[in-house]
Design an enzyme around this catalytic site. Sequence first.
Site, PDB file in Angstrom:
ATOM      1  N   ASP A 104     -19.306-101.111  26.388  1.00  0.00           N
ATOM      2  CA  ASP A 104     -18.044-101.036  25.648  1.00  0.00           C
ATOM      3  C   ASP A 104     -18.109-100.002  24.532  1.00  0.00           C
ATOM      4  OD1 ASP A 104     -15.426-102.071  25.735  1.00  0.00           O
ATOM      5  OD2 ASP A 104     -15.777-103.265  23.949  1.00  0.00           O
ATOM      6  N   CYS A 210      -5.226-101.080  28.570  1.00  0.00           N
ATOM      7  CA  CYS A 210      -6.499-101.623  28.100  1.00  0.00           C
ATOM      8  C   CYS A 210      -6.292-102.392  26.801  1.00  0.00           C
ATOM      9  CB  CYS A 210      -7.503-100.489  27.896  1.00  0.00           C
ATOM     10  SG  CYS A 210      -9.106-101.043  27.281  1.00  0.00           S
ATOM     11  N   TYR A 214      -6.853-106.518  26.414  1.00  0.00           N
ATOM     12  CA  TYR A 214      -7.772-107.137  25.462  1.00  0.00           C
ATOM     13  C   TYR A 214      -7.036-108.071  24.508  1.00  0.00           C
ATOM     14  CZ  TYR A 214     -12.198-104.858  26.570  1.00  0.00           C
ATOM     15  OH  TYR A 214     -13.376-104.487  27.181  1.00  0.00           O
ATOM     16  N   TYR A 241     -10.353-109.956  18.867  1.00  0.00           N
ATOM     17  CA  TYR A 241      -9.291-109.559  19.791  1.00  0.00           C
ATOM     18  C   TYR A 241      -8.073-110.491  19.761  1.00  0.00           C
ATOM     19  CZ  TYR A 241     -12.484-106.052  21.497  1.00  0.00           C
ATOM     20  OH  TYR A 241     -13.321-104.964  21.563  1.00  0.00           O
ATOM     21  N   GLU A 283      -9.959-100.748  34.571  1.00  0.00           N
ATOM     22  CA  GLU A 283     -10.373-101.777  33.620  1.00  0.00           C
ATOM     23  C   GLU A 283     -10.853-103.028  34.357  1.00  0.00           C
ATOM     24  OE1 GLU A 283     -11.367-103.140  30.041  1.00  0.00           O
ATOM     25  OE2 GLU A 283     -10.388-101.201  30.302  1.00  0.00           O
TER      26      GLU A 283
END
Length: 611
Positions: A104, A210, A214, A241, A283
């Site tokens: 990541d 993305c 998230y 998140y 993703e």
Amino acid sequence: MRMRWFLRSPIKSPLNLNLSPKRSFSLRALVPHWPSPASPRSLPRSSIPMAAIHNHSNSEAGLARRFWIKFTRQSIFAMYTPFAIALASGNLNIDSFHHYIAQDVHFLRAFAQAYELAEECADDDDAKLGICQLRKAVLEELKMHHSLVQEWGLDLTKEHNINSATVKYTDFLLATASGKIEGLKGPGKLATPFEKTKISAYTLGAMTPCMRLYAVLGKKFQELLDSNEGTHPYNKWIDNYSSDGFQATALQTEDLLDKLSVSLTGEELDVIEKLYSQAMKLEIEFFSAQPLFQPTVAPLTKEHKPVEDHLIIFSDFDLTCTVVDSSAILAEIAIVTAPKSDQNQPEDQIVRMSSSDLRNTWGFLSKQYTEEYEQCIENIMPSDRLDYFDYKELSVALEQLSKFENTANNRVIESGVLKGISIEDIKRAGERLILQDGCTNFFHSIVKNENLNANVHVLSYCWCVDLIRSAFSSADLNELDVHANEFTYEGSVSTGEIVKKMESPIDKVEAFRSILKNCNDDKKKLTVYIGDSVGDLLCLLEADVGIVIGSSSSLRRVGMQFGISFVPLYSGLVKKQKEYVEGTTSDWKGLSGVLYTVSSWAEVHAFILGC
């Protein structure tokens, strides 16, 4: 074969067949080219887009919001990856998390670089400022990752191989931010100063899914935290998140994409949509590629061995697979193709009611059925809600419902409303029948997969099996075994009689048991039943995994009164993952009294088969 369309509100179903002359809402209202009742009895193939779907998308929603709605199905596959489920449960192996964090970091560095390139191309001060703020948010996120590294004593200075899924996304993102975009006219690279101003919008299109994914995962995982279980080992990741700050950043990214896209042409907006779709796909591949060092509960078929195992999928048809109830379709065909009252009917054909008489008769049947069904449901309910699951008592209660269904179907036959429907019209209607999004993809993935020893059986109350077979045949799904009722015909025209093979919950569960009994192999069997109504309850409960799709209030009301628990599938998987340790099984067994609920076929597909 319940006339279930009568019990659905107009919001839930595209058809409202309370067919009085003043209130009828026929397929002609939905499908402009549907023939009038005066049309020839044999309908042209192009005239029957039977299950027209209303488009409920908000035309005023921004581009980013419309794209997210369109590609939500794909996002579900990311949420259902074994990595995401294990992370949500809190028992993800620390080595897996370590590897994920290392990957990541490469993602976030690519994001920061892409924002920098997009800012250089923007020709608007507000846009430049917005992109600059987003870049700073990414740098803050990188700091969060470093704090996680310190908290768990990880060492990111060591060499970590970048997996191919990470490389694919970062290469795609940086190529987009550099103006090298597939699908553009010319050489695929934006060169002039004016063309380069569009790079900002294209880059945001490749990053927005993305960010939204998230944000959604963070919120979902936060909802599943159990305050009674102590601190979640990955709580800091979830807090980040799910935080208001990250949610605001995701929304800011989407708002900026909307603003940057305002001046683009339709063709250029199509390019952004393709970039958005590709980013979502990459993703999902990223989450799927994360290595795991532990057993997981999903996908269900992960340990399937064709020589030892036998997967049997059972499914209802009406409003489980379809958008419109098949009874509504057959009723509309009968009314649309019926003669007018002043028309003479050929002597050599089955005498039919006029279209106006049919409407009146259907209206009467509708009213009577609705009133008596609701009363039957009330009669079978125990006076007090059971605090334990009692399958035997439920079975006895549903025998009353079975008797009611038989009586109601006899009324339909005796009324003659199904007389004179041609088999050609039925088959053409089936060919144009639109099934629920993701349904056929799932069935294809089951029956066409050579690595699975699997069968699919469709158990339906539908009055006419030919309609179902035509629907699946048009989707290239002839391998499905369909169990339903049949019309009788004189020549190619229905007599109005029905060969009753399945018209009640008892019939369904007996067919379910018979199919299993006739599986003449010694393989370990795993059964899954997917349904949406009270008529599916017994099968749902006897299957190893019972999945309820849709939101039938009567199903839940009856089920809960008899002690059945309805658990959202994803939260159920996370709970099982918490309990799942090496050396144990995921313990999927029928008659547990627990049914799992889903909102779409994408969840079914992701759970059973994975990506």
